[in-house]
Design an enzyme around this catalytic site. Sequence first.
Site, mmCIF file in Angstrom:
data_model
loop_
_atom_site.group_PDB
_atom_site.id
_atom_site.type_symbol
_atom_site.label_atom_id
_atom_site.label_comp_id
_atom_site.label_asym_id
_atom_site.label_seq_id
_atom_site.Cartn_x
_atom_site.Cartn_y
_atom_site.Cartn_z
ATOM 1 N N TYR A 98 0.824 -1.207 0.000
ATOM 2 C CA TYR A 98 0.000 0.000 0.000
ATOM 3 C C TYR A 98 0.857 1.255 0.000
ATOM 4 O O TYR A 98 1.862 1.321 0.722
ATOM 5 C CB TYR A 98 -0.943 0.040 1.217
ATOM 6 C CG TYR A 98 -1.722 1.331 1.209
ATOM 7 C CD1 TYR A 98 -2.800 1.489 0.349
ATOM 8 C CD2 TYR A 98 -1.317 2.430 1.958
ATOM 9 C CE1 TYR A 98 -3.469 2.693 0.264
ATOM 10 C CE2 TYR A 98 -1.983 3.639 1.876
ATOM 11 C CZ TYR A 98 -3.061 3.767 1.026
ATOM 12 O OH TYR A 98 -3.719 4.966 0.927
ATOM 13 N N TRP A 130 1.171 5.626 -1.833
ATOM 14 C CA TRP A 130 0.827 6.586 -2.879
ATOM 15 C C TRP A 130 1.799 6.573 -4.049
ATOM 16 O O TRP A 130 1.522 7.157 -5.083
ATOM 17 C CB TRP A 130 0.767 7.980 -2.280
ATOM 18 C CG TRP A 130 -0.611 8.378 -1.901
ATOM 19 C CD1 TRP A 130 -1.442 7.728 -1.041
ATOM 20 C CD2 TRP A 130 -1.333 9.524 -2.381
ATOM 21 N NE1 TRP A 130 -2.635 8.402 -0.952
ATOM 22 C CE2 TRP A 130 -2.588 9.508 -1.755
ATOM 23 C CE3 TRP A 130 -1.022 10.558 -3.258
ATOM 24 C CZ2 TRP A 130 -3.549 10.495 -1.999
ATOM 25 C CZ3 TRP A 130 -1.978 11.537 -3.482
ATOM 26 C CH2 TRP A 130 -3.226 11.499 -2.870
HETATM 27 N N1 LIG Z 1 -1.730 8.842 12.182
HETATM 28 C C1 LIG Z 1 -2.171 8.851 10.920
HETATM 29 N N2 LIG Z 1 -1.663 7.997 10.022
HETATM 30 C C2 LIG Z 1 -2.098 8.013 8.763
HETATM 31 C C3 LIG Z 1 -3.103 8.922 8.352
HETATM 32 C C4 LIG Z 1 -3.640 9.808 9.318
HETATM 33 O O1 LIG Z 1 -4.552 10.620 9.046
HETATM 34 N N3 LIG Z 1 -3.137 9.771 10.591
HETATM 35 N N4 LIG Z 1 -3.522 8.941 7.055
HETATM 36 C C5 LIG Z 1 -3.364 7.718 6.281
HETATM 37 C C6 LIG Z 1 -3.556 7.961 4.853
HETATM 38 S S1 LIG Z 1 -5.027 8.704 4.425
HETATM 39 C C7 LIG Z 1 -2.686 7.569 3.896
HETATM 40 S S2 LIG Z 1 -3.126 7.713 2.247
HETATM 41 C C8 LIG Z 1 -1.405 6.957 4.244
HETATM 42 C C9 LIG Z 1 -0.244 7.353 3.294
HETATM 43 O O2 LIG Z 1 0.783 6.424 3.411
HETATM 44 P P1 LIG Z 1 1.839 6.180 2.216
HETATM 45 O O3 LIG Z 1 1.163 6.343 0.901
HETATM 46 O O4 LIG Z 1 2.509 4.897 2.480
HETATM 47 O O5 LIG Z 1 2.832 7.396 2.460
HETATM 48 P P2 LIG Z 1 3.888 8.068 1.477
HETATM 49 O O6 LIG Z 1 4.811 8.857 2.345
HETATM 50 O O7 LIG Z 1 3.199 8.801 0.388
HETATM 51 O O8 LIG Z 1 4.681 6.809 0.925
HETATM 52 C C10 LIG Z 1 4.989 6.612 -0.419
HETATM 53 C C11 LIG Z 1 6.429 6.115 -0.500
HETATM 54 O O9 LIG Z 1 6.685 5.745 -1.847
HETATM 55 C C12 LIG Z 1 7.975 6.208 -2.218
HETATM 56 N N5 LIG Z 1 7.977 6.388 -3.679
HETATM 57 C C13 LIG Z 1 7.519 7.435 -4.391
HETATM 58 N N6 LIG Z 1 7.700 7.237 -5.703
HETATM 59 C C14 LIG Z 1 8.284 6.040 -5.841
HETATM 60 C C15 LIG Z 1 8.717 5.303 -6.968
HETATM 61 O O10 LIG Z 1 8.602 5.712 -8.115
HETATM 62 N N7 LIG Z 1 9.265 4.075 -6.723
HETATM 63 C C16 LIG Z 1 9.421 3.582 -5.469
HETATM 64 N N8 LIG Z 1 9.946 2.384 -5.341
HETATM 65 N N9 LIG Z 1 9.029 4.283 -4.382
HETATM 66 C C17 LIG Z 1 8.469 5.492 -4.564
HETATM 67 C C18 LIG Z 1 8.155 7.509 -1.466
HETATM 68 O O11 LIG Z 1 9.521 7.833 -1.333
HETATM 69 C C19 LIG Z 1 7.442 7.200 -0.154
HETATM 70 O O12 LIG Z 1 8.329 6.733 0.819
HETATM 71 O O13 LIG Z 1 -1.063 7.287 5.597
HETATM 72 C C20 LIG Z 1 -2.071 6.934 6.525
HETATM 73 N N10 LIG Z 1 -1.564 7.129 7.861
HETATM 74 N N1 LIG Z 2 -0.989 18.840 2.206
HETATM 75 C C1 LIG Z 2 -1.453 17.589 2.182
HETATM 76 N N2 LIG Z 2 -2.679 17.345 1.684
HETATM 77 C C2 LIG Z 2 -3.174 16.083 1.680
HETATM 78 C C3 LIG Z 2 -2.392 14.986 2.137
HETATM 79 C C4 LIG Z 2 -1.093 15.278 2.648
HETATM 80 O O1 LIG Z 2 -0.361 14.371 3.095
HETATM 81 N N3 LIG Z 2 -0.662 16.574 2.653
HETATM 82 N N4 LIG Z 2 -2.898 13.717 2.083
HETATM 83 C C5 LIG Z 2 -4.029 13.457 1.190
HETATM 84 C C6 LIG Z 2 -4.691 12.209 1.563
HETATM 85 S S1 LIG Z 2 -3.900 10.745 1.188
HETATM 86 C C7 LIG Z 2 -5.895 12.163 2.140
HETATM 87 S S2 LIG Z 2 -6.626 10.656 2.473
HETATM 88 C C8 LIG Z 2 -6.629 13.380 2.498
HETATM 89 C C9 LIG Z 2 -7.235 13.281 3.884
HETATM 90 O O2 LIG Z 2 -8.262 14.179 4.047
HETATM 91 P P1 LIG Z 2 -8.994 14.241 5.469
HETATM 92 O O3 LIG Z 2 -9.211 12.874 5.983
HETATM 93 O O4 LIG Z 2 -10.187 15.085 5.325
HETATM 94 O O5 LIG Z 2 -7.844 14.985 6.277
HETATM 95 P P2 LIG Z 2 -7.327 15.106 7.777
HETATM 96 O O6 LIG Z 2 -6.228 16.101 7.650
HETATM 97 O O7 LIG Z 2 -7.028 13.802 8.384
HETATM 98 O O8 LIG Z 2 -8.533 15.720 8.557
HETATM 99 C C10 LIG Z 2 -9.144 16.938 8.182
HETATM 100 C C11 LIG Z 2 -9.603 17.649 9.411
HETATM 101 O O9 LIG Z 2 -10.630 16.910 10.064
HETATM 102 C C12 LIG Z 2 -10.644 17.323 11.421
HETATM 103 N N5 LIG Z 2 -11.116 16.182 12.211
HETATM 104 C C13 LIG Z 2 -10.432 15.089 12.574
HETATM 105 N N6 LIG Z 2 -11.226 14.255 13.276
HETATM 106 C C14 LIG Z 2 -12.441 14.847 13.360
HETATM 107 C C15 LIG Z 2 -13.701 14.497 13.957
HETATM 108 O O10 LIG Z 2 -13.865 13.433 14.564
HETATM 109 N N7 LIG Z 2 -14.727 15.376 13.804
HETATM 110 C C16 LIG Z 2 -14.597 16.533 13.132
HETATM 111 N N8 LIG Z 2 -15.673 17.297 12.998
HETATM 112 N N9 LIG Z 2 -13.424 16.915 12.577
HETATM 113 C C17 LIG Z 2 -12.370 16.068 12.688
HETATM 114 C C18 LIG Z 2 -9.215 17.681 11.785
HETATM 115 O O11 LIG Z 2 -9.201 18.927 12.490
HETATM 116 C C19 LIG Z 2 -8.516 17.775 10.454
HETATM 117 O O12 LIG Z 2 -7.819 18.983 10.248
HETATM 118 O O13 LIG Z 2 -5.765 14.514 2.451
HETATM 119 C C20 LIG Z 2 -5.040 14.592 1.229
HETATM 120 N N10 LIG Z 2 -4.410 15.876 1.172
HETATM 121 MO MO LIG Z 3 -5.056 9.030 2.124
#
Ligand SMILES: Nc1nc2c(c(=O)[nH]1)N[C@H]1C(S)=C(S)[C@@H](COP(=O)(O)OP(=O)(O)OC[C@H]3O[C@@H](n4cnc5c(=O)[nH]c(N)nc54)[C@H](O)[C@@H]3O)O[C@H]1N2
Ligand SMILES: Nc1nc2c(c(=O)[nH]1)N[C@H]1C(S)=C(S)[C@@H](COP(=O)(O)OP(=O)(O)OC[C@H]3O[C@@H](n4cnc5c(=O)[nH]c(N)nc54)[C@H](O)[C@@H]3O)O[C@H]1N2
Ligand SMILES: [Mo]
Length: 771
Positions: A113, A115
Amino acid sequence: MSDIRRVPTASHWGAFTAVVRDGRLVEAIPREGDPYPSDMVRTMPDAVHNRARVARPSVRRSWLGNAPDRGRERRGAEDFVAVPWDEALDMVAAEVARVRREHGHESIFGGSYGWSSAGRFHHAKSQLHRFLNVGGGFTTQVQNYSYAAAITILPHILGSIDAVQGPVSSWDGILQHCRLMICFGGLPRINMQIEAGGMGAHEGRDWLQKILDAGIRVVCITPSKEDVPDGAEWLTIRPNTDTAAMLAMIHVLLDDGVVDHEFLARCTVGADRVIAYVEGRADGVPKTPDWAAAITGLDADTIRALARGLTRQRSFINASWSLQRADRGEQAYWAAIALACMAGHVGLPGGGFALGLASLGNMGVPRRGMTSPRLPMGMNPTGSFIPVARISDMMLTPGGRYRYDGEDLTYPDIRLVYWCGGNPFHHHQDLNRLVQAFRRPETVVVHEQYWTATARHADIVLPATTTLERNDIGASGRDRFILAMHKAIEPVGEARDDFAIFTALARRLGLEEAFTEGLDEMGWLRRIYAEAAGANAARGMPFPEFDSFWAAGHIEVPPLDEPFTMFGDLRQDPAAHPLNTPSGLIELFSARVASFGDPHCPGHPVWIEPDEWLGAPLAARYPLHMLSHQPKTRLHGQLDSAELSRSAKIHGREPVHIHPEDAARRGISDGMVVRVFNDRGATLAGAVVTADVMPGVIRLATGAWYDPAEPVAPGSLDKHGNPNVLTADRPTSAVSQAPTAHSTLVEVEPYRGALPEVTAFDPPVADIAAE
Ligand SMILES: Nc1nc2c(c(=O)[nH]1)N[C@H]1C(S)=C(S)[C@@H](COP(=O)(O)OP(=O)(O)OC[C@H]3O[C@@H](n4cnc5c(=O)[nH]c(N)nc54)[C@H](O)[C@@H]3O)O[C@H]1N2
Ligand SMILES: Nc1nc2c(c(=O)[nH]1)N[C@H]1C(S)=C(S)[C@@H](COP(=O)(O)OP(=O)(O)OC[C@H]3O[C@@H](n4cnc5c(=O)[nH]c(N)nc54)[C@H](O)[C@@H]3O)O[C@H]1N2
Ligand SMILES: [Mo]
């Protein structure tokens, strides 16, 4: 004379021109015409030429030696030895073949898993899946970390996952028709910097601004002011209690006699069950505004006024993805859908609901339906999978049984873990548990650009190129641009692209022809482009020839003639446009979900207390609710080693936002390093004392690279501010098995010890020369 070139390319955070001087990326300039370019673009030169890049194929020291089990309990605590490419490839090919032969295809975990980078051909996880599929299959992961609970529950309620993934009702319809938007989780513009796969323009951010400028009333219900754009109203709510507020709003509509029974009868089933529950006929507890006020911290009169607003004008409800990345996360979405249906504007232009407007850059951007180029990944004959967030459980309990979406499943016995394009030591919860899980497999192979914590926990690390070092096509399911991503520089160090690595491995395994189909990089780009062009021509959207697309740098897809309204068809004629649910209608009660018998996700939306929230007994010991939201200065862990992200740190640690009252009570002042802790772990962060976060809540963004002070010691202090040493590895319910990062209680104290040096960005290789 220095040689300067300008090359068009793209990233998840926007399209840009790469300025290359003497073979080095010196500047990245956002694409002209992007109304809200992200600062992340500007940090690209420092990201690409970075000391934390993996320079050479590297093998963990005791994996090479004769230690029993190749010292696998020392994963994450050892340095690496650089080896020549051919040797590294021979080792990986031999391991893949051995594990397949001795333990079968299912014992290879390639879920991987993550991005990856923008670009559809070199998408790392897709390349890995294709490689493992042509060899006979592997164990994969289903759902995603973003909205796993929604992926499982929405098909039961709505018959598809469009409401969370798009296309959702478009911004132009909201602008024209909506008068009140109520946004649970707010509208975090920080998150709109990103789109998956490549982004030509930040148009969602532009639409949001138009809506605010037009004076449409926007109410953001969220613990953090950062989710509230200027011009919108802010109401604070205790985290994870939105379901209670929504149920109480239904109660108000019932009390006032304004529920849209006509819509409920025609387009939904099961409203009677929800109504009985809200009125308290099922459990003796009416879900009144006063009941909800005690749970949510919202004012009862405010709840009443908000509910009344919903029916008095065209209204729209948005619920951010964060709401369901929490304990019992299914309930908040089911309740939001029930509330919108009761209010009655579902299927009308500018009315109804969406799940995740502003959670990603281009949700709701008006765009014609289109097929994007993509790499065919082939078929996985094993059928073996786990729900995405059950990764530690799988490794720690092979053969263990669990429930998922009404089925009984068994964890496979994993011997080889292969990760490419993802970072579980970024994304998974309870990292101290993940450290234990990563000691189980016989071999861990990772392709990485950077020495992330996942690379450090591997045995064999193969250096991967970034998008600047290869040709690709950028595209997303929501963006209006198809982007030519030209190679700008030669690979940094000895990096190779994943396609080239898998081609070399496939050759060793006798699978080269099956893997490449005789095509090289440009051959594949032409092929996936032609396949998409063919599909789009059939829809009346002709694409130019590949060569003119490649020279022009992008294709712009036309916007829509009319705003798109979700469930518009259903509302007009439910019999002619049935949903893919058992009833063909929106299921406010699902007999199928009820039949699973899961107390944490019964047949209709209910308020169930999370295990960790401000009303839990545990709050006596850990009185602060930690939200680990998405970071402003990077994408997850990506770009953390670059200038933009590092310049925002405090004494080198991730900033943690804390309310002045909470800070004062603990003797914490602005700029101080603090220890954030609970029973699962502890981390060091830099305090930002601010009233932008409500009392009782702290915010520590995801993505600071995990940096344990004592890597082999269980539960080591993390030095850098990674919130996942604190989060719980606890599923939303046994229906979705989804991650719950946003349900975490902690305590914070000033850190008085000597500050340990942050070493996350130092390559764990003895002989590496700093670039
Ligand atoms: N506490 C907490 N944890 C969370 C979340 C949260 O809200 N709170 N959000 C979750 C969510 S929504 C998401 S989507 C995940 C994201 O989790 P990930 O998608 O696992 O996070 P990334 O840092 O985007 O990891 C992508 C990795 O791929 C590598 N990469 C990029 N391009 C290439 C390539 O071309 N080849 C290879 N081999 N590698 C490459 C990058 O260097 C990077 O280390 O995290 C989750 N974790
Ligand atoms: N700059 C930047 N943008 C991103 C990403 C990134 O890594 N960097 N990641 C992308 C990815 S993979 C994803 S999945 C999306 C995630 O998008 P979201 O899941 O919407 O993002 P979060 O930042 O986890 O949360 C948004 C806000 O929700 C509020 N929140 C958290 N828990 C609760 C709750 O229980 N109730 C209410 N009412 N509010 C709450 C928090 O204050 C937080 O700022 O963002 C995407 N956009
Ligand atoms: Mo995500």
